[in-house]
Scaffold this motif. Sequence first.
Motif, PDB file in Angstrom:
ATOM      1  N   ARG A  73       0.336   2.895 -12.061  1.00 55.29           N
ATOM      2  CA  ARG A  73       1.036   2.919 -10.654  1.00 55.29           C
ATOM      3  C   ARG A  73       2.352   3.424 -10.648  1.00 55.29           C
ATOM      4  NH1 ARG A  73       1.685  -1.539  -7.496  1.00 55.29           N
ATOM      5  NH2 ARG A  73       1.859  -2.837  -9.116  1.00 55.29           N
ATOM      6  N   GLY A 109       0.744  -1.424  -0.155  1.00 59.60           N
ATOM      7  CA  GLY A 109       0.027   0.004   0.078  1.00 59.60           C
ATOM      8  C   GLY A 109       0.790   1.274  -0.123  1.00 59.60           C
ATOM      9  N   ASN A 111       1.438   2.500  -4.347  1.00 61.81           N
ATOM     10  CA  ASN A 111       0.499   1.463  -3.842  1.00 61.81           C
ATOM     11  C   ASN A 111       1.124   0.026  -4.222  1.00 61.81           C
ATOM     12  OD1 ASN A 111      -1.755   0.191  -2.739  1.00 61.81           O
ATOM     13  ND2 ASN A 111      -2.982   0.388  -4.717  1.00 61.81           N
TER      14      ASN A 111
END
Length: 206
Positions: free
Chosen positions: A156, A102, A175
């Motif tokens: 990402r 995360g 993440n």
Amino acid sequence: MEGLEVEWRRTDSETLVHLYQDGKSHPESQQEDYHDRAHFFTDQIQHGNFSLRLDNLRAEDEGQYTCRVYSQQDSGKTVVQIKDIERLLVSGSSRSISASVGEDVTLSCSVDSHITSEHIDEVSWKKTDEDENILVLLYQNNETLPDSSDERYRDRVEFFTAEIPKGNFSLRLKNVRTGDKGVYMCQVFAGGLSANATVVLERLGE
């Protein structure tokens, strides 16, 4: 060839690069920096060709080299200059990077400052698994190509755009997932040269 002696030396320091004496080459007499790097073309010696091949060129090889030939009657010399050696140095992170699931993490990659970003043809970040190379992010022709990213990384990953002109091609991976653990390679292509650096992402905590 009888009685012929040929020596290659650095003109500035008189460092011995390579020597031919008593009918054979003498690599053991080379200065350490040239060990296994400086060679004669052995099949050409019989034709009087004492050209020198220098392997694995280094920036510090720049400079002047003198080839001196001594025979029983006479001697002669010629001087050769090596200049403008191009080199491409890419550095990553020597230590493994740890992250928790995360989190966002930065994978380091920087290009030696003497090569400007406009001379860089391509930078690719790949995750290198045993059986496949997964394309994480690609920079080509002065632009980032996010659509080229494998779907596992799409949306990402990003470069620090403002840092690119400084040769900083570090990657922000957002993440983090458990599957992101592994070895990442930053490969740079510039003017016919290529070099790479790796970063290890490990110990993903929950």
